[in-house]
Design a protein around this motif. Sequence first.
Motif, PDB file in Angstrom:
ATOM      1  N   ARG A   1      -3.594  17.073  14.246  1.00 33.00           N
ATOM      2  CA  ARG A   1      -3.255  18.455  13.871  1.00 33.00           C
ATOM      3  C   ARG A   1      -2.511  18.487  12.547  1.00 33.00           C
ATOM      4  N   HIS A   2      -1.571  17.552  12.368  1.00 24.15           N
ATOM      5  CA  HIS A   2      -0.810  17.518  11.115  1.00 24.15           C
ATOM      6  C   HIS A   2      -1.726  17.233   9.921  1.00 24.15           C
ATOM      7  N   LEU A   3      -2.654  16.300  10.111  1.00 19.76           N
ATOM      8  CA  LEU A   3      -3.581  15.992   9.011  1.00 19.76           C
ATOM      9  C   LEU A   3      -4.440  17.213   8.677  1.00 19.76           C
ATOM     10  N   GLU A   4      -4.764  17.981   9.697  1.00 16.99           N
ATOM     11  CA  GLU A   4      -5.571  19.176   9.464  1.00 16.99           C
ATOM     12  C   GLU A   4      -4.752  20.238   8.714  1.00 16.99           C
ATOM     13  N   ILE A   5      -3.508  20.415   9.128  1.00 11.03           N
ATOM     14  CA  ILE A   5      -2.632  21.374   8.433  1.00 11.03           C
ATOM     15  C   ILE A   5      -2.542  21.025   6.946  1.00 11.03           C
TER      16      ILE A   5
ATOM     17  N   SER B   1      -4.795  19.750   5.041  1.00 10.85           N
ATOM     18  CA  SER B   1      -6.104  19.559   4.393  1.00 10.85           C
ATOM     19  C   SER B   1      -6.183  20.195   3.005  1.00 10.85           C
ATOM     20  N   ASN B   2      -5.315  21.163   2.731  1.00 10.59           N
ATOM     21  CA  ASN B   2      -5.299  21.742   1.380  1.00 10.59           C
ATOM     22  C   ASN B   2      -4.273  21.099   0.455  1.00 10.59           C
ATOM     23  N   GLN B   3      -3.533  20.134   0.980  1.00 13.63           N
ATOM     24  CA  GLN B   3      -2.561  19.424   0.151  1.00 13.63           C
ATOM     25  C   GLN B   3      -2.879  17.933   0.250  1.00 13.63           C
ATOM     26  N   ARG B   4      -3.911  17.538  -0.489  1.00 12.89           N
ATOM     27  CA  ARG B   4      -4.476  16.211  -0.320  1.00 12.89           C
ATOM     28  C   ARG B   4      -3.496  15.070  -0.560  1.00 12.89           C
ATOM     29  N   ASP B   5      -2.581  15.258  -1.523  1.00 16.18           N
ATOM     30  CA  ASP B   5      -1.591  14.204  -1.774  1.00 16.18           C
ATOM     31  C   ASP B   5      -0.718  13.985  -0.545  1.00 16.18           C
ATOM     32  N   TYR B   6      -0.234  15.081   0.009  1.00 16.49           N
ATOM     33  CA  TYR B   6       0.626  14.961   1.194  1.00 16.49           C
ATOM     34  C   TYR B   6      -0.162  14.443   2.384  1.00 16.49           C
ATOM     35  N   GLN B   7      -1.425  14.849   2.478  1.00 17.46           N
ATOM     36  CA  GLN B   7      -2.260  14.380   3.579  1.00 17.46           C
ATOM     37  C   GLN B   7      -2.438  12.855   3.498  1.00 17.46           C
ATOM     38  N   GLU B   8      -2.661  12.374   2.284  1.00 15.03           N
ATOM     39  CA  GLU B   8      -2.861  10.933   2.105  1.00 15.03           C
ATOM     40  C   GLU B   8      -1.587  10.167   2.472  1.00 15.03           C
ATOM     41  N   ILE B   9      -0.453  10.691   2.032  1.00 10.11           N
ATOM     42  CA  ILE B   9       0.825  10.049   2.373  1.00 10.11           C
ATOM     43  C   ILE B   9       1.028  10.047   3.885  1.00 10.11           C
TER      44      ILE B   9
ATOM     45  N   VAL C   1      -1.304   7.380   5.492  1.00  9.11           N
ATOM     46  CA  VAL C   1      -0.872   5.997   5.274  1.00  9.11           C
ATOM     47  C   VAL C   1       0.362   5.689   6.122  1.00  9.11           C
ATOM     48  N   LEU C   2       1.344   6.572   6.089  1.00 10.55           N
ATOM     49  CA  LEU C   2       2.586   6.275   6.801  1.00 10.55           C
ATOM     50  C   LEU C   2       2.395   6.291   8.318  1.00 10.55           C
ATOM     51  N   SER C   3       1.612   7.243   8.822  1.00 13.48           N
ATOM     52  CA  SER C   3       1.417   7.251  10.277  1.00 13.48           C
ATOM     53  C   SER C   3       0.615   6.019  10.709  1.00 13.48           C
ATOM     54  N   ASP C   4      -0.370   5.608   9.909  1.00 12.66           N
ATOM     55  CA  ASP C   4      -1.126   4.385  10.226  1.00 12.66           C
ATOM     56  C   ASP C   4      -0.212   3.165  10.284  1.00 12.66           C
ATOM     57  N   LYS C   5       0.654   3.038   9.277  1.00 15.26           N
ATOM     58  CA  LYS C   5       1.510   1.848   9.212  1.00 15.26           C
ATOM     59  C   LYS C   5       2.531   1.832  10.344  1.00 15.26           C
TER      60      LYS C   5
ATOM     61  N   GLU D   1       0.833  -1.203   0.000  1.00 13.82           N
ATOM     62  CA  GLU D   1       0.000   0.000   0.000  1.00 13.82           C
ATOM     63  C   GLU D   1       0.874   1.262   0.000  1.00 13.82           C
ATOM     64  N   ILE D   2       1.911   1.232   0.816  1.00 14.98           N
ATOM     65  CA  ILE D   2       2.835   2.380   0.862  1.00 14.98           C
ATOM     66  C   ILE D   2       3.485   2.584  -0.504  1.00 14.98           C
ATOM     67  N   TYR D   3       3.960   1.491  -1.094  1.00 12.48           N
ATOM     68  CA  TYR D   3       4.603   1.583  -2.409  1.00 12.48           C
ATOM     69  C   TYR D   3       3.634   2.193  -3.420  1.00 12.48           C
ATOM     70  N   LYS D   4       2.391   1.733  -3.382  1.00 15.69           N
ATOM     71  CA  LYS D   4       1.407   2.207  -4.360  1.00 15.69           C
ATOM     72  C   LYS D   4       1.146   3.709  -4.203  1.00 15.69           C
ATOM     73  N   VAL D   5       0.898   4.108  -2.968  1.00 15.20           N
ATOM     74  CA  VAL D   5       0.611   5.531  -2.723  1.00 15.20           C
ATOM     75  C   VAL D   5       1.805   6.391  -3.148  1.00 15.20           C
ATOM     76  N   LEU D   6       2.998   6.002  -2.739  1.00 24.81           N
ATOM     77  CA  LEU D   6       4.152   6.856  -3.037  1.00 24.81           C
ATOM     78  C   LEU D   6       4.478   6.881  -4.528  1.00 24.81           C
TER      79      LEU D   6
END
Lengths: 262, 262
Positions: free
Chosen positions: B231-235, B237-245, B248-252, A244-249
Amino acid sequence: MKEINNIVLIGAGNVATSLSMALHQAGKKIIQVISRHTNTARELAEKVDASFSTSIEEIKTTADIIICAVSDHALKEITENLKIKDTLIVHTSGSVALDIFENKYTDYGVFYPLQTFTKSTPITLNNVPVCIEANNQKTLKILRELGHLISNNVADINSDERKYLHLAAVFACNYTNFMYAIAEDLLKDHGLDMKILHPLIEETASKAIKYRPSEVQTGPAKRNDINTISRHLEILSNQRDYQEIYKVLSDKIRNKYKPNEF
Amino acid sequence: MKEINNIVLIGAGNVATSLSMALHQAGKKIIQVISRHTNTARELAEKVDASFSTSIEEIKTTADIIICAVSDHALKEITENLKIKDTLIVHTSGSVALDIFENKYTDYGVFYPLQTFTKSTPITLNNVPVCIEANNQKTLKILRELGHLISNNVADINSDERKYLHLAAVFACNYTNFMYAIAEDLLKDHGLDMKILHPLIEETASKAIKYRPSEVQTGPAKRNDINTISRHLEILSNQRDYQEIYKVLSDKIRNKYKPNEF
């Protein structure tokens, strides 16, 4: 201007340890270490010739500065319970604004060393950016002098800037290290030694320092090499988290660098 | 054993440039550079005192070794069209197995320098692991000697191992650099200079080399600091690609290091 001689450290974790040892070495007196955990409090206190306590109610009133190097959650508790109004107080957090101290203390500030600390890895703070902020010029000057005692890199950073700096540091440090850890894991699974990646890790960091990282991106996703990307995703089919990480990045890199550059 | 004197390079990109320059400096003769693009072929040929051609049909038959430093796609084409059976041929790809040469050539191998190459950054190959593989012992020995001419770090890596090594390198290098690039972007948006992160980037890489990366992970996700993560995810919120990354990374990381360690 009042000189800082006597320092009380609240906290005995990684940041508290690095900071108090550096200040101790620079000739300042750490008069007390306060931590809820007796063992860690005692351990750090011994390193810096300080006394220790497990309760902020026993804080020494002769302190010239109180440095709170604790978790954000603990910091909130401290500001609610510590009633020493006239002693300069600072926190060391990247993610907490200056105004946590507002209306509670007279002189306060932030003393945020921008580095990754682990107790097992004592580092010199010489080049570490110490990011300072204060509620008045007098306090800012005191913090600047204190910063220069332990580092040649002291920067005025306000709460808003620090918020983004801390977030950027999560990517540049925490998430970078996680990428290393995934690599380590993949190699270990196939009997390969992480050492073989060390020159690559060094060069990647060197290049990021010498150039702009966005300009030196390489790899299958950058060149939109979908065959390699598909093979890699297939290799990772049994490690869903890594897949999943590979895919997103790879998706985000391809988005960023399209149209295709071959 | 036949000594390698005359080298033909197919390809004129980053890897071809680094390899041919290193071999040239080590005293080997690059007799020809072949690349579809006249300009890049000429440019590299001039650097290493070679002739150049834009067609593999003009390949010099006096070559002792043909090094194919081209994209995986181009490599496939070459193996389908290049009919010089008795000249030692190698490729430099991390992601292509040895058997791409099978039944087409007599002596063949892989000569894979594990490093990140950009033309603007000439690097010495001294410490770069050169991963070699060959279809027979005689060829392996030739490649080992050639490797030692340009690096003190030559490793026998078979196709299966190389597959995982290349994948690990994508995480440790390409994705790591992308993390740096995100940090750069976040700072730029708020008027902050990337330089302030350089000590952190250096220390993070140093720690990964000194310790096992999985043992020195730090940050909000590692300590399951959900307030900071929110807070970081909220910051972002206008950069959806970075928010998604970030998500995913914090979850993993949280998955990997739970139960919570404070």
